[in-house]
Design a protein around this motif. Sequence first.
Motif, PDB file in Angstrom:
ATOM      1  N   ALA A 204       0.821  -1.154  -0.064  1.00  0.00           N
ATOM      2  CA  ALA A 204       0.017  -0.028  -0.151  1.00  0.00           C
ATOM      3  C   ALA A 204       0.828   1.263  -0.099  1.00  0.00           C
ATOM      4  O   ALA A 204       0.480   2.203  -0.749  1.00  0.00           O
ATOM      5  N   ILE A 205       1.935   1.314   0.657  1.00  0.00           N
ATOM      6  CA  ILE A 205       2.786   2.373   0.598  1.00  0.00           C
ATOM      7  C   ILE A 205       3.399   2.855  -0.672  1.00  0.00           C
ATOM      8  O   ILE A 205       3.312   3.862  -1.000  1.00  0.00           O
ATOM      9  N   ILE A 206       3.723   1.431  -1.320  1.00  0.00           N
ATOM     10  CA  ILE A 206       4.113   2.076  -2.760  1.00  0.00           C
ATOM     11  C   ILE A 206       3.129   2.250  -3.679  1.00  0.00           C
ATOM     12  O   ILE A 206       3.463   3.406  -4.609  1.00  0.00           O
ATOM     13  N   ASP A 207       1.961   1.793  -3.590  1.00  0.00           N
ATOM     14  CA  ASP A 207       1.044   2.149  -4.504  1.00  0.00           C
ATOM     15  C   ASP A 207       0.027   3.449  -4.314  1.00  0.00           C
ATOM     16  O   ASP A 207      -0.805   3.712  -5.278  1.00  0.00           O
ATOM     17  N   ASN A 208       0.111   3.889  -3.183  1.00  0.00           N
ATOM     18  CA  ASN A 208      -0.767   4.911  -2.787  1.00  0.00           C
ATOM     19  C   ASN A 208       0.164   6.339  -2.501  1.00  0.00           C
ATOM     20  O   ASN A 208       1.050   6.186  -1.987  1.00  0.00           O
ATOM     21  N   ASN A 209      -0.700   7.429  -2.919  1.00  0.00           N
ATOM     22  CA  ASN A 209       0.055   8.800  -2.445  1.00  0.00           C
ATOM     23  C   ASN A 209      -0.174   9.186  -1.084  1.00  0.00           C
ATOM     24  O   ASN A 209      -0.786   8.501  -0.303  1.00  0.00           O
ATOM     25  N   PHE A 210       0.617  10.069  -0.485  1.00  0.00           N
ATOM     26  CA  PHE A 210       0.636  10.531   0.802  1.00  0.00           C
ATOM     27  C   PHE A 210      -0.813  10.988   1.303  1.00  0.00           C
ATOM     28  O   PHE A 210      -1.199  10.723   2.380  1.00  0.00           O
ATOM     29  N   THR A 211      -1.595  11.688   0.261  1.00  0.00           N
ATOM     30  CA  THR A 211      -3.178  11.787   0.776  1.00  0.00           C
ATOM     31  C   THR A 211      -3.786  10.635   1.299  1.00  0.00           C
ATOM     32  O   THR A 211      -4.327  10.790   2.180  1.00  0.00           O
TER      33      THR A 211
END
Length: 238
Positions: A204-211
């Motif tokens: 999830a960290i790699i696939d999603n942006n900070f928002t």
Amino acid sequence: MEETYCTKTIILNRTDFREYDSRTTVYSLDKGKLELVARGVKKIKSKLAAHLEPFNLAEIMVVRGRKFDYIGAAASRKCFPNIKGDLEKLAAAGKAVNVFNKLVKAEEADKGTFSLLEEFLGSLDSRELKIGHDLWAGFFTLKLMAQLGYKPELYNCVACNKKITSGENLFDLSRGGLMGGECLNKKGNGALVISDNGVKLLRAIIDNNFTKLKNFKISVKLEEEVKTIISSFCQYHI
Ligand SMILES: [Zn+2]
């Protein structure tokens, strides 16, 4: 005439240099990481100093010199005041920028890397950030590594290439990714046990942006597990 150019930068670090000057490391949008001399910033009347504080986003004018390139003028655009007013945020920003400085090579510009750092600082500055700041810096570290070409393999076993299933898995530091239960006997020296939730969170960290990541609910146990894996993986590459 002196040769000059203007560029958007994020200030990474500032160290003393000569009596009144400083050596300033910046990450610029157009030229990547640069070491520049800022003249007179230690004088009380310096107009440059406030604009060149670490973590600031600033437009700068660079003057090419024979020995060093100088910062001729600077105007800060974002100062991230909540980071600077909060010791925990400041520590997390310091940690992230330190990793950035070590992993990013000099004079290699990359828009994606610039945006990632800018978005990280912006999200860390937000008062609504509920996730532990140290873990947030870990999120940045993993995203930065992926951006720079050290993306860990999180879907197939790094030893036999079989799809990773839930259950007994390891994160192998030297091979740079997950290792399934069937290959546990092939593990190298640096392999850490990873839970199913740990696997999901790394993906999830790699696939999603900070928002998007800002809304994640993470248990203390999972936080510790993932922080250890990311920092070990990063140390392996520094
Ligand atoms: Zn395997």
